[in-house]
Design an enzyme around this catalytic site. Structure first.
Site, PDB file in Angstrom:
ATOM      1  CG  HIS A  14      -1.825   1.180   1.316  1.00  0.00           C
ATOM      2  ND1 HIS A  14      -3.165   1.055   1.599  1.00  0.00           N
ATOM      3  CD2 HIS A  14      -1.631   2.516   1.133  1.00  0.00           C
ATOM      4  CE1 HIS A  14      -3.734   2.246   1.609  1.00  0.00           C
ATOM      5  NE2 HIS A  14      -2.815   3.153   1.322  1.00  0.00           N
ATOM      6  CG  HIS A  16      -0.805   7.135  -0.906  1.00  0.00           C
ATOM      7  ND1 HIS A  16      -2.047   7.298  -1.471  1.00  0.00           N
ATOM      8  CD2 HIS A  16      -1.016   6.437   0.254  1.00  0.00           C
ATOM      9  CE1 HIS A  16      -2.968   6.762  -0.692  1.00  0.00           C
ATOM     10  NE2 HIS A  16      -2.377   6.226   0.356  1.00  0.00           N
ATOM     11  CG  LEU A  17       4.793   5.671  -5.800  1.00  0.00           C
ATOM     12  CD1 LEU A  17       5.118   4.853  -7.044  1.00  0.00           C
ATOM     13  CD2 LEU A  17       6.075   6.017  -5.039  1.00  0.00           C
ATOM     14  NE  ARG A  18       0.520  11.927  -2.082  1.00  0.00           N
ATOM     15  CZ  ARG A  18      -0.468  11.456  -1.344  1.00  0.00           C
ATOM     16  NH1 ARG A  18      -1.459  10.788  -1.887  1.00  0.00           N
ATOM     17  NH2 ARG A  18      -0.477  11.619  -0.032  1.00  0.00           N
ATOM     18  CG  ASN A  42      -5.168   8.587  -3.078  1.00  0.00           C
ATOM     19  OD1 ASN A  42      -4.107   8.077  -3.461  1.00  0.00           O
ATOM     20  ND2 ASN A  42      -5.267   9.193  -1.907  1.00  0.00           N
ATOM     21  CE  LYS A 100      -7.930   2.403  -0.714  1.00  0.00           C
ATOM     22  NZ  LYS A 100      -6.718   2.582   0.044  1.00  0.00           N
ATOM     23  CG  HIS A 137      -9.747   4.238   3.588  1.00  0.00           C
ATOM     24  ND1 HIS A 137      -8.552   4.919   3.667  1.00  0.00           N
ATOM     25  CD2 HIS A 137     -10.478   4.682   4.636  1.00  0.00           C
ATOM     26  CE1 HIS A 137      -8.570   5.749   4.704  1.00  0.00           C
ATOM     27  NE2 HIS A 137      -9.734   5.615   5.304  1.00  0.00           N
ATOM     28  CG  HIS A 175      -4.744   1.997   5.967  1.00  0.00           C
ATOM     29  ND1 HIS A 175      -6.095   1.938   6.228  1.00  0.00           N
ATOM     30  CD2 HIS A 175      -4.625   2.708   4.837  1.00  0.00           C
ATOM     31  CE1 HIS A 175      -6.745   2.600   5.281  1.00  0.00           C
ATOM     32  NE2 HIS A 175      -5.868   3.064   4.424  1.00  0.00           N
ATOM     33  CG  LEU A 220      -7.421  10.388   7.798  1.00  0.00           C
ATOM     34  CD1 LEU A 220      -8.246  11.109   6.752  1.00  0.00           C
ATOM     35  CD2 LEU A 220      -8.226  10.197   9.088  1.00  0.00           C
ATOM     36  CG  ASP A 248      -1.523   4.761   4.078  1.00  0.00           C
ATOM     37  OD1 ASP A 248      -1.570   5.216   2.925  1.00  0.00           O
ATOM     38  OD2 ASP A 248      -2.323   5.081   4.975  1.00  0.00           O
ATOM     39  CG  HIS A 252       0.049  15.164   2.014  1.00  0.00           C
ATOM     40  ND1 HIS A 252      -0.892  15.360   1.033  1.00  0.00           N
ATOM     41  CD2 HIS A 252      -0.357  14.076   2.707  1.00  0.00           C
ATOM     42  CE1 HIS A 252      -1.841  14.445   1.129  1.00  0.00           C
ATOM     43  NE2 HIS A 252      -1.535  13.641   2.133  1.00  0.00           N
ATOM     44  CB  ALA A 264      -4.670  12.545   6.508  1.00  0.00           C
TER      45      ALA A 264
HETATM   46  C1  NCD Z   1      -3.548   9.062   2.252  1.00  0.00           C
HETATM   47  C2  NCD Z   1      -3.170  10.107   1.223  1.00  0.00           C
HETATM   48  O1  NCD Z   1      -2.633  11.154   1.614  1.00  0.00           O
HETATM   49  O2  NCD Z   1      -3.391   9.884   0.039  1.00  0.00           O
HETATM   50  N1  NCD Z   1      -3.442   9.640   3.564  1.00  0.00           N
HETATM   51  C3  NCD Z   1      -3.278   8.962   4.721  1.00  0.00           C
HETATM   52  O3  NCD Z   1      -3.335   9.584   5.780  1.00  0.00           O
HETATM   53  N2  NCD Z   1      -3.038   7.686   4.733  1.00  0.00           N
HETATM   54  C4  NCD Z   1      -4.901   8.556   1.965  1.00  0.00           C
HETATM   55  C5  NCD Z   1      -5.213   7.281   2.665  1.00  0.00           C
HETATM   56  O4  NCD Z   1      -4.626   6.245   2.389  1.00  0.00           O
HETATM   57  O5  NCD Z   1      -6.116   7.294   3.515  1.00  0.00           O
HETATM   58 ZN    ZN Z   2      -3.213   5.126   1.789  1.00  0.00          ZN
END
Ligand code: NCD
Ligand code: ZN
Length: 347
Positions: A14, A16-18, A42, A100, A137, A175, A220, A248, A252, A264
Site C-alpha cells: 500500500h 502513495h507515489l503521487r 487517489n 481500491k 479503506h 492499514h 488516516l 501507506d 504531502h 493526512a
Molecule cells: C492518504 C493520502 O494522503 O493519500 N493519507 C493517509 O493519511 N493515509 C490517503 C489514505 O490512504 O487514507
Molecule cells: Zn493510503
C-alpha cells in the site's frame, strides 16, 4: 557485536507515489529498498480505468532512477461508474493487481469514491469471479460516528455484510488500526488479508496530541489508543500469513501538512525498514520480520516472492536518515519515530 539480518527483498502492499514533481522526488525512496508496491490510485483526477492505470504506470517507470529494479503494481479507483469489463481486461493484461474501495469522503482525494455499495455490486461480482482483490479503506464517513470509532463501525456495518453477500470476494483490509480490525482479519479465511503500516506500530493518539499537535503524525485512519497499537504489534510480529506490510507512505509537501487544515499522511518510505527491524527486535520477533515484509504479501496476491535480498545491519550508534526529501514541489518531511534507531539498510 554487530547484528545482521538478510531478508528476501520486501514489497510494499500500500503506497502513495503521487504524480509529477512529488512522484519524481519520492519514488527513489521506495525503489531503493522495495522490489514492488501496490500503487494507490487517489490522484487528482483518480486512476479509474485500465487506460488511466497504464498511463500512470508509464509515468512511474519514466520517473525511476537509472538502474532501479522496481515494479509498480497498479490499482483502479472504484467508482459507481466503473465498468466490470474494463476491470477484467486490466487484470487479464497483467496491468492491475487490485481495485481500491474508498468510501466517499473517507480520506485524501476520495470524494469520487463509493456512496452506495449496491451500485458497485456488478464490479465486485466480476472481481470475485476472476479472483481480483478489493483493497478497502475501512472507515465509515457518517458525520455522527466518532473518528476513533470509524474503523470498527465500518467492519460491522459495511465490510462484514459485504463479505457475507459476496463470499468469494478477496479482500485486503488496509492499514488496520484497531484490535477489532485485528480480530476481524483473524476470523477470516485465506481470502481475507490485512495490511499494517510502520507508523501504526509506533504511534498512539497521544503522540499526535500531547505536548502540541504534531501534523506529521496525522494520518488516516488516525492512530488510536495504546491498546490498539499493541494489538497491531502483536499481529504484525505474529508471522501469520494474513498480516503483511503496507506502509501507506503518503507524502504531502510540508506546506500542506503544516497549516490550519493539514493533510493526512505519514511519509515513511525512507526509513520503514530500519524502523520495522527496531520494532520486531523490541518484540523478540526478528525471525518473523521477513514473513511480514516479504512473504505473506506475495502469497496473498498469488505472486512469487522476490529473488533479490536486502541486508540490515544493527550498528553501535544511532543511524541517521534525511529529515526531509526535497522535491520540486517542496520539501516532504520523513517520519521521525522520536527514538534512536540503530538499524541500517546496507544493500
Ligand atoms: C492518504 C493520502 O494522503 O493519500 N493519507 C493517509 O493519511 N493515509 C490517503 C489514505 O490512504 O487514507
Ligand atoms: Zn493510503
Amino acid at each position: 557485536m554487530t547484528q545482521e539480518l538478510t531478508l528476501i527483498r520486501p514489497d510494499d502492499w500500500h503506497l502513495h507515489l503521487r504524480d509529477g514533481a512529488v512522484l519524481h522526488g519520492v519514488l527513489p525512496e521506495t525503489a531503493r529498498h522495495f522490489a514492488r508496491a501496490i500503487i494507490m490510485p487517489n490522484l487528482v483526477p483518480p486512476v479509474v480505468t485500465g487506460a488511466d492505470a497504464a498511463a500512470y504506470r508509464d509515468r512511474i517507470l519514466a520517473a525511476l532512477p537509472e538502474g532501479a529494479a522496481f515494479t509498480p503494481l497498479m490499482t483502479l479507483y472504484l467508482t459507481e461508474a466503473t465498468d466490470p469489463a474494463d476491470v477484467a481486461a486490466a487484470q487479464a493484461s497483467g496491468l492491475v493487481k487490485a481495485v481500491k474501495l474508498y468510501p466517499a469522503g473517507a480520506t485524501t482525494n476520495s470524494h469520487g469514491g463509493v456512496h452506495d455499495t449496491d451500485k458497485v455490486m456488478p464490479v465486485l461480482e466480476k472481481m470475485a469471479e476472476i479472483g481480483l482483490p478489493l483493497c478497502v479503506h475501512g472507515e465509515v464517513t457518517t458525520p455522527e460516528v466518532d473518528i476513533f470509532d470509524r474503523e470498527a463501525v465500518f467492519i460491522d456495518t459495511v465490510l462484514d455484510p459485504l463479505r457475507r453477500r459476496l463470499p468469494g470476494l478477496r479482500v485486503v483490509m488496509e492499514h488496520i488500526t484497531t484490535e477489532q480490525g485485528v480480530a476481524y482479519a483473524r476470523a477470516g479465511g485465506p481470502d481475507l488479508g490485512a495490511t499494517i503500516t510502520t507508523h501504526h506500530l509506533i504511534l498512539n493518539r497521544n503522540h499526535i496530541l500531547v505536548g502540541g499537535i504534531k501534523p506529521h503524525y496525522y494520518c488516516l485512519p488516525v492512530a488510536k489508543r495504546e491498546r490498539h497499537r499493541l494489538a497491531l504489534r502483536e499481529a504484525a510480529t505474529s508471522g501469520e500469513a494474513r498480516f503483511f506490510l503496507g506502509t501507506d507512505s503518503a507524502p504531502h509537501v510540508d506546506a500542506l501538512k503544516e497549516q490550519a487544515c493539514g493533510c493526512a499522511g505519514c511519509f515513511t518510505a525512507t526509513n520503514t525498514l530500519p524502523l520495522l527491524a527496531h520494532v520486531f527486535e523490541q518484540d523478540g520477533a526478528l525471525d518473523r520480520l521477513e514473513a511480514f515484509t516479504s512473504r505473506n504479501g506475495p502469497a496473498f496476491y498469488r505472486l512469487p516472492v522476490n529473488e533479490a535480498h536486502l541486508r540490515l545491519v544493527k550498528h553501535q550508534t544511532p543511524q541517521a536518515w534525511p529529515e526531509k526529501i526535497f522535491t520540486e514541489a517542496g520539501p516532504v518531511t520523513v517520519f521521525n519515530p522520536g527514538f534512536p534507531v540503530f538499524w541500517h539498510v546496507e544493500s
